[in-house]
Design a protein around this motif. Structure first.
Motif, PDB file in Angstrom:
ATOM      1  N   LYS A  88       0.810  -1.217   0.000  1.00 39.12           N
ATOM      2  CA  LYS A  88       0.000   0.000   0.000  1.00 39.12           C
ATOM      3  C   LYS A  88       0.847   1.273   0.000  1.00 39.12           C
ATOM      4  O   LYS A  88       0.325   2.380   0.142  1.00 39.12           O
ATOM      5  N   ILE A  89       2.174   1.099  -0.127  1.00 43.15           N
ATOM      6  CA  ILE A  89       3.057   2.273  -0.212  1.00 43.15           C
ATOM      7  C   ILE A  89       3.618   2.398  -1.619  1.00 43.15           C
ATOM      8  O   ILE A  89       3.558   3.467  -2.233  1.00 43.15           O
ATOM      9  N   ASP A  90       4.167   1.302  -2.131  1.00 42.17           N
ATOM     10  CA  ASP A  90       4.713   1.311  -3.493  1.00 42.17           C
ATOM     11  C   ASP A  90       4.623  -0.110  -4.053  1.00 42.17           C
ATOM     12  O   ASP A  90       5.481  -0.947  -3.782  1.00 42.17           O
ATOM     13  N   VAL A  91       3.602  -0.369  -4.829  1.00 43.29           N
ATOM     14  CA  VAL A  91       3.343  -1.711  -5.351  1.00 43.29           C
ATOM     15  C   VAL A  91       4.366  -2.131  -6.396  1.00 43.29           C
ATOM     16  O   VAL A  91       4.459  -3.314  -6.755  1.00 43.29           O
ATOM     17  N   ASP A  92       5.162  -1.187  -6.898  1.00 46.64           N
ATOM     18  CA  ASP A  92       6.126  -1.493  -7.962  1.00 46.64           C
ATOM     19  C   ASP A  92       7.425  -2.111  -7.458  1.00 46.64           C
ATOM     20  O   ASP A  92       8.260  -2.523  -8.258  1.00 46.64           O
ATOM     21  N   ILE A  93       7.615  -2.153  -6.135  1.00 46.32           N
ATOM     22  CA  ILE A  93       8.839  -2.773  -5.616  1.00 46.32           C
ATOM     23  C   ILE A  93       8.768  -4.278  -5.886  1.00 46.32           C
ATOM     24  O   ILE A  93       7.772  -4.935  -5.581  1.00 46.32           O
ATOM     25  N   ILE A  94       9.823  -4.814  -6.465  1.00 52.71           N
ATOM     26  CA  ILE A  94       9.855  -6.226  -6.859  1.00 52.71           C
ATOM     27  C   ILE A  94      10.550  -7.051  -5.782  1.00 52.71           C
ATOM     28  O   ILE A  94      11.638  -6.702  -5.324  1.00 52.71           O
ATOM     29  N   TYR A  95       9.902  -8.160  -5.416  1.00 55.68           N
ATOM     30  CA  TYR A  95      10.470  -9.072  -4.434  1.00 55.68           C
ATOM     31  C   TYR A  95      10.676 -10.441  -5.070  1.00 55.68           C
ATOM     32  O   TYR A  95       9.910 -10.855  -5.939  1.00 55.68           O
ATOM     33  N   THR A  96      11.700 -11.138  -4.593  1.00 57.29           N
ATOM     34  CA  THR A  96      11.996 -12.458  -5.143  1.00 57.29           C
ATOM     35  C   THR A  96      11.221 -13.535  -4.389  1.00 57.29           C
ATOM     36  O   THR A  96      10.720 -13.307  -3.288  1.00 57.29           O
ATOM     37  N   GLY A  97      11.133 -14.716  -5.006  1.00 55.59           N
ATOM     38  CA  GLY A  97      10.454 -15.839  -4.366  1.00 55.59           C
ATOM     39  C   GLY A  97       9.058 -16.034  -4.937  1.00 55.59           C
ATOM     40  O   GLY A  97       8.341 -15.072  -5.246  1.00 55.59           O
ATOM     41  N   LYS A  98       8.674 -17.297  -5.068  1.00 59.56           N
ATOM     42  CA  LYS A  98       7.398 -17.617  -5.708  1.00 59.56           C
ATOM     43  C   LYS A  98       6.186 -17.161  -4.900  1.00 59.56           C
ATOM     44  O   LYS A  98       5.139 -16.849  -5.475  1.00 59.56           O
ATOM     45  N   LEU A  99       6.303 -17.122  -3.570  1.00 60.06           N
ATOM     46  CA  LEU A  99       5.176 -16.638  -2.771  1.00 60.06           C
ATOM     47  C   LEU A  99       4.897 -15.175  -3.068  1.00 60.06           C
ATOM     48  O   LEU A  99       3.734 -14.766  -3.181  1.00 60.06           O
ATOM     49  N   CYS A 100       5.965 -14.386  -3.205  1.00 61.97           N
ATOM     50  CA  CYS A 100       5.785 -12.971  -3.554  1.00 61.97           C
ATOM     51  C   CYS A 100       5.215 -12.832  -4.967  1.00 61.97           C
ATOM     52  O   CYS A 100       4.360 -11.975  -5.232  1.00 61.97           O
ATOM     53  N   GLU A 101       5.676 -13.671  -5.882  1.00 63.45           N
ATOM     54  CA  GLU A 101       5.155 -13.651  -7.253  1.00 63.45           C
ATOM     55  C   GLU A 101       3.673 -14.017  -7.265  1.00 63.45           C
ATOM     56  O   GLU A 101       2.890 -13.455  -8.038  1.00 63.45           O
ATOM     57  N   LYS A 102       3.300 -14.956  -6.415  1.00 62.23           N
ATOM     58  CA  LYS A 102       1.903 -15.422  -6.370  1.00 62.23           C
ATOM     59  C   LYS A 102       0.952 -14.298  -5.960  1.00 62.23           C
ATOM     60  O   LYS A 102      -0.194 -14.252  -6.395  1.00 62.23           O
ATOM     61  N   VAL A 103       1.438 -13.382  -5.117  1.00 63.78           N
ATOM     62  CA  VAL A 103       0.610 -12.257  -4.687  1.00 63.78           C
ATOM     63  C   VAL A 103       0.244 -11.379  -5.876  1.00 63.78           C
ATOM     64  O   VAL A 103      -0.869 -10.848  -5.967  1.00 63.78           O
ATOM     65  N   ILE A 104       1.186 -11.234  -6.790  1.00 62.57           N
ATOM     66  CA  ILE A 104       0.982 -10.371  -7.960  1.00 62.57           C
ATOM     67  C   ILE A 104       0.323 -11.127  -9.105  1.00 62.57           C
ATOM     68  O   ILE A 104      -0.494 -10.574  -9.853  1.00 62.57           O
ATOM     69  N   ASP A 105       0.649 -12.414  -9.250  1.00 61.55           N
ATOM     70  CA  ASP A 105       0.178 -13.199 -10.392  1.00 61.55           C
ATOM     71  C   ASP A 105      -0.181 -14.610  -9.931  1.00 61.55           C
ATOM     72  O   ASP A 105       0.705 -15.408  -9.615  1.00 61.55           O
ATOM     73  N   ASN A 106      -1.472 -14.927  -9.872  1.00 65.72           N
ATOM     74  CA  ASN A 106      -1.919 -16.228  -9.372  1.00 65.72           C
ATOM     75  C   ASN A 106      -1.446 -17.394 -10.238  1.00 65.72           C
ATOM     76  O   ASN A 106      -1.441 -18.543  -9.793  1.00 65.72           O
ATOM     77  N   SER A 107      -1.028 -17.136 -11.466  1.00 67.43           N
ATOM     78  CA  SER A 107      -0.577 -18.222 -12.340  1.00 67.43           C
ATOM     79  C   SER A 107       0.822 -18.721 -11.964  1.00 67.43           C
ATOM     80  O   SER A 107       1.254 -19.770 -12.443  1.00 67.43           O
ATOM     81  N   ALA A 108       1.525 -17.987 -11.113  1.00 66.85           N
ATOM     82  CA  ALA A 108       2.843 -18.453 -10.658  1.00 66.85           C
ATOM     83  C   ALA A 108       2.680 -19.773  -9.916  1.00 66.85           C
ATOM     84  O   ALA A 108       1.801 -19.928  -9.083  1.00 66.85           O
ATOM     85  N   SER A 109       3.529 -20.739 -10.237  1.00 66.97           N
ATOM     86  CA  SER A 109       3.404 -22.080  -9.673  1.00 66.97           C
ATOM     87  C   SER A 109       4.372 -22.273  -8.513  1.00 66.97           C
ATOM     88  O   SER A 109       5.563 -21.972  -8.621  1.00 66.97           O
ATOM     89  N   LEU A 110       3.864 -22.798  -7.395  1.00 71.12           N
ATOM     90  CA  LEU A 110       4.695 -23.037  -6.219  1.00 71.12           C
ATOM     91  C   LEU A 110       5.313 -24.426  -6.217  1.00 71.12           C
ATOM     92  O   LEU A 110       6.440 -24.606  -5.779  1.00 71.12           O
ATOM     93  N   TRP A 111       4.553 -25.417  -6.695  1.00 69.87           N
ATOM     94  CA  TRP A 111       4.986 -26.804  -6.618  1.00 69.87           C
ATOM     95  C   TRP A 111       5.097 -27.416  -8.010  1.00 69.87           C
ATOM     96  O   TRP A 111       4.363 -27.045  -8.926  1.00 69.87           O
TER      97      TRP A 111
END
Length: 512
Positions: free
Chosen positions: A442-465
């Motif tokens: 809620k401060i800056d959504v453009d900050i990029i974080y590594t890891g599939k869990l973080c990717e999943k927050v932005i894109d549900n198609s990211a696969s964890l398993w």
């Protein structure tokens, strides 16, 4: 309180299929696994996971079946892997373990493990108290039956020896699960090694399936794996009982919480004999005693209480100055990193921030809204978390309140970027990134974080398993399951909600 082995097989199944049992590590509240677990429960019921639902790909040939979250352990180069077990394997294991006959076999073995009243285990999951989370119940169980009971032992005994196991979960030999449930001699017979009727074999195979065929180590991060570890550790209690009986040693008490042992005797010599026998038992199960954490004490009152707690009792000073309060906590963290007392005190600081914020809203006083030098307080907290990774969720929650006191939005963002860049210096901060992402959504959504869990927050198609070993229907069910609650993300404020804070543990309720 009821422990898990006092439940029926159906009650145990329901308990293990709760999302907080599936992954017991703290995550932001918008992560939810319940829908996925419930749907897999229906789809996998009465089916053979590999025969009915598998493909030509062998699951053991894949090294990314589980999702591993690497977490820095000490702010240096040590790290600990938490694992989100592949949900299909997890649910299948729960089904097998909680079949009526299998569950009765396990319960009967635990009854045998606990037959010696001189050895008490207090780390089995407790389930009865419905107004508390699994974690809160477990904390209370430790305080009541380990710390408080240890102090009570001072009435009867004169010496206590503390010891624990080095890397218990990482060292656990999966074949020892079969030994624990069916006796080593029976388990090793050629005709029993592939026997599906042995629930120990089924558990052993399931863990190997998720671990690229390895037989050393079980995943950390779920109540189910805690329970499986207890099967082997309980078997160790049984083997130790047999050895002590042979030596005629009967006047002692051992209180065990997972891989932590407290040996109470009337003489240091007897403690040494018991420790030697325990070390040999653990060695036969592929475990090693952590010599660096072995502590002998003739003062059972102080010996019952952890050093970090004693230090805090001696040194805590009440102050109305927020910065001095935080500096006291910081010094505690320097002396006793990642300790239970440190976690508790940072949680109390977060609770105070929340209560203060609620009070400000109710009174609508501009003066009360001010927290002076909040950027300095943030700096202290960040450096505390830098060396104490256990505090990541609590520190993130505290910063979520302090950063709103900075009116300059650009300065807010500048602080966030500095925090982000500082932690880039550490290896294996996937878990931290999950919490930093919660802070900055809620401060800056453009900050990029590594890891599939973080990717999943932005894109549900990211696969964890890796689900390539499953048929397309089950694979699709897993990959498309909404494990991110978008409604909760939309409702987020910068500051943590009461529900989010409560999720991190209510120490006031537990020990008031």
């Amino acid at each position: 309180m009821k422990t898990i082995i006092e439940l029926s097989n159906n009650e145990a199944k329901e308990f293990f299929l709760k999302e907080e049992s599936y992954f017991s590590v703290e995550l932001p509240e918008y992560f939810t696994f319940q829908y996925l677990l419930e749907n897999l429960d229906k789809e996998l019921l009465n089916k053979d996971l590999k025969k009915d639902l598998g493909t030509a790909i062998k699951v053991r040939d894949l090294d990314d079946v589980n999702y591993k979250i690497l977490n820095n352990k000490d702010g240096k180069l040590s790290w600990r892997p938490f694992q989100l077990i592949h949900p299909a394997i997890y649910v299948n294991l729960v089904h097998k373990i909680t079949e009526e006959n299998n569950w009765q076999t396990i319960v009967n073995r635990f009854k045998l493990f606990s037959k010696n009243t001189n050895i008490e285990c207090h780390s089995l999951s407790v389930t009865e108290n419905t107004d508390k989370t699994i974690k809160e119940n477990q904390i209370y169980e430790w305080w009541q039956n380990v710390e408080q009971r240890s102090i009570l032992m001072a009435l009867e005994y004169n010496h206590v020896l503390h010891l624990d196991i080095t890397d218990c979960y990482g060292a656990l030999y999966t074949h020892s699960i079969v030994w624990a449930l069916h006796e080593k001699e029976e388990a090793k017979k050629p005709e029993n090694r592939n026997r599906k009727e042995f629930i120990g074999n089924v558990i052993d195979w399931g863990i190997q399936d998720m671990s690229n065929g390895q037989t050393n180590g079980i995943p950390q991060g779920s109540v189910l794996m805690d329970f499986i570890a207890e099967i082997v550790l309980g078997y160790g209690d049984l083997l130790l009982t047999e050895r002590l009986n042979e030596k005629g040693i009967t006047d002692y008490k051992i209180i065990r919480y997972r891989d932590d042992y407290r040996i109470f005797t009337k003489s240091e010599q007897t403690s040494s004999v018991i420790a030697k026998e325990l070390s040999e038992v653990l060695s036969s199960l592929n475990f090693k005693v952590n010599n660096g954490k072995t502590v002998s004490n003739n003062d059972l009152v102080l010996g019952a209480i952890k050093p970090d707690k004693i230090h805090w009792i001696y040194n805590k000073r009440k102050t109305e100055n927020i910065q001095k309060w935080l500096l006291q906590i910081y010094i505690l963290g320097e002396k006793f990193p990642n300790s239970g007392t440190l976690y508790k005190e940072v949680k109390l600081f977060l609770d105070w921030l929340k209560k203060r914020e609620d009070s400000v809203i109710e009174n609508d006083s501009e003066e009360k809204k001010v927290i002076y030098h909040s950027d300095v307080l943030i700096s202290i907290l960040i450096n505390l978390a830098y060396n104490n990774p256990r505090l990541y969720p609590l520190v993130t929650g505290s910063i979520s309140y302090l950063i709103t006191k900075i009116m300059d939005i650009e300065y807010q963002k500048d602080i966030i970027y500095k925090i982000h860049n500082k932690f880039k210096q550490l290896p294996n901060t996937n878990y931290l990134d999950v919490w930093l992402q919660r802070l900055t959504l809620k401060i800056d959504v453009d900050i990029i974080y590594t890891g599939k869990l973080c990717e999943k927050v932005i894109d549900n198609s990211a696969s964890l398993w890796n689900s390539d070993w499953l048929n397309p229907q089950i694979k699709k069910l897993i990959e498309n399951a909404p494990i991110i609650d978008s409604g909760k993300i939309n409702d987020l404020q910068i500051s943590f909600s009461k529900a989010e804070i409560n999720q991190l543990g209510e120490y006031d309720k537990l020990f008031s």
